[in-house]
Design a protein around this motif. Structure first.
Motif, mmCIF file in Angstrom:
data_model
loop_
_atom_site.group_PDB
_atom_site.id
_atom_site.type_symbol
_atom_site.label_atom_id
_atom_site.label_comp_id
_atom_site.label_asym_id
_atom_site.label_seq_id
_atom_site.Cartn_x
_atom_site.Cartn_y
_atom_site.Cartn_z
ATOM 1 N N ALA A 115 0.830 -1.201 0.000
ATOM 2 C CA ALA A 115 0.000 0.000 0.000
ATOM 3 C C ALA A 115 0.870 1.258 0.000
ATOM 4 N N LYS A 116 2.032 1.191 0.662
ATOM 5 C CA LYS A 116 2.912 2.362 0.728
ATOM 6 C C LYS A 116 3.385 2.768 -0.660
ATOM 7 N N ALA A 154 1.812 1.996 -3.541
ATOM 8 C CA ALA A 154 0.655 2.432 -4.313
ATOM 9 C C ALA A 154 0.278 3.873 -3.982
ATOM 10 N N LEU A 155 0.282 4.224 -2.686
ATOM 11 C CA LEU A 155 -0.093 5.577 -2.285
ATOM 12 C C LEU A 155 0.973 6.597 -2.656
ATOM 13 N N SER A 156 2.243 6.163 -2.676
ATOM 14 C CA SER A 156 3.306 7.087 -3.089
ATOM 15 C C SER A 156 3.208 7.414 -4.573
ATOM 16 N N ALA A 216 0.229 7.443 -6.175
ATOM 17 C CA ALA A 216 -1.075 8.059 -6.421
ATOM 18 C C ALA A 216 -0.949 9.584 -6.451
ATOM 19 N N LEU A 238 -1.997 12.320 -5.074
ATOM 20 C CA LEU A 238 -2.745 12.906 -3.970
ATOM 21 C C LEU A 238 -2.660 14.432 -4.002
ATOM 22 N N LEU A 262 0.118 11.602 4.462
ATOM 23 C CA LEU A 262 -0.078 10.315 5.121
ATOM 24 C C LEU A 262 1.164 9.930 5.892
ATOM 25 N N VAL A 313 2.028 4.117 6.727
ATOM 26 C CA VAL A 313 1.296 3.265 5.787
ATOM 27 C C VAL A 313 1.848 1.843 5.858
ATOM 28 N N ILE A 350 -2.423 -3.170 -0.952
ATOM 29 C CA ILE A 350 -3.529 -2.379 -1.471
ATOM 30 C C ILE A 350 -4.871 -3.042 -1.182
ATOM 31 N N VAL A 379 -3.303 2.983 7.588
ATOM 32 C CA VAL A 379 -2.584 4.260 7.659
ATOM 33 C C VAL A 379 -2.729 4.776 9.085
ATOM 34 N N LEU A 434 -3.807 10.464 8.748
ATOM 35 C CA LEU A 434 -4.069 11.149 7.489
ATOM 36 C C LEU A 434 -4.448 12.587 7.821
#
Length: 253
Positions: free
Chosen positions: A24-25, A27-29, A31, A33, A39, A42, A46, A51, A54
């Motif tokens: 997930a870390k 994927a969010l990096s 994304a 945002l 965030l 994490v 996914i 988290v 936030l």
């Protein structure tokens, strides 16, 4: 089995494991945002991740956890179960979301937060300050035009206190029923759901427009400042109620 088929099967299996364990870390990096969202802490994948905190401008959420079903994606649908915080945190929520090209649906949603979290830095008219807590319970919600196709739930305003240039108004507890009327989100209350003598509805229409059709009468539970101010609403009707009518944008937006 030929070597090529074995290689192809191996690639498919490897890709499936890689996707199932995709961090997930990472994927969010990747994304895109918004700049006002940050965030920290994490962990997980996914499909099942968490988290720690936030931050959205001046608001903070803690202990976010989610479960994302991969099977729904095969038919173009996102099925997500989530939880935010706990009874020990200022803000908490949990529920299930489903999204597709047809829109968003929600079931079993509960959201609890102080009024200060919802208002944020917004400046309310008449130098108004609001204190209290909000509890939102949504049994079902289906997105429609302009807002909803179906909605069932309740909204609780707990220990609400309003202070502005006209006085101090400890409003106490108010319960409102949630429904969908011709695509508009409607909140309704009556004297069995509040001690303020309020009966009527509030509708959220398109373009953040509010439509209030309600009335109020004097009750012993009302704050003195409130009772003394009811006359500014207009003449009292034969039934003893003062009119409460408003149509315009949501104050502060």
């Amino acid at each position: 089995m030929s070597l090529i088929k074995k290689i192809m099967i191996g690639v498919v299996i490897y890709s499936a494991f890689l996707l199932a364990l995709f961090p997930a870390k990472v994927a969010l990096s990747l994304a895109p945002l918004p700049a006002n969202i940050s965030l920290s802490g994490v962990s997980g994948s996914i499909w099942s991740g968490a988290v720690e905190t936030l931050n959205i401008e001046s608001r903070q959420l803690e202990q976010l956890r989610w479960e994302l079903s991969p099977w729904g994606l095969l038919i173009g649908k996102v099925n997500l179960e989530f939880q935010i915080g706990s009874r020990a945190t200022p803000v908490s929520a949990k529920g299930a979301l489903s999204g597709s090209s047809a829109g968003l649906s929600v079931r079993g949603l509960r959201f609890d937060a102080p009024d200060s979290f919802l208002i944020g830095n917004a400046k309310l008219p008449f130098r108004t300050q609001i204190q209290g807590e909000v509890s939102l319970l949504v049994d079902t919600f289906t997105q429609g035009q302009p807002w909803c196709e179906a909605l069932s739930g309740k909204l609780f305003l707990n220990q609400t206190n309003v202070n502005n240039q006209f006085g101090n108004y400890p409003l106490g507890n108010i319960e409102l029923g949630l429904s969908c009327e011709a695509g508009k989100v409607q909140l309704a209350t009556d004297e069995s759901k509040n001690a303020l003598g309020i009966v009527g509805t509030l509708q959220l229409a398109e373009a953040n427009m509010l439509q209030v059709a309600a009335k109020i009468k004097e009750t012993p539970e009302q704050p003195e400042d409130m009772r003394n101010s009811l006359g500014i609403l207009g003449p009292r009707g034969a039934d003893g109620y003062y009119p409460v009518v408003y149509q315009g944008r949501i104050p502060g937006l």
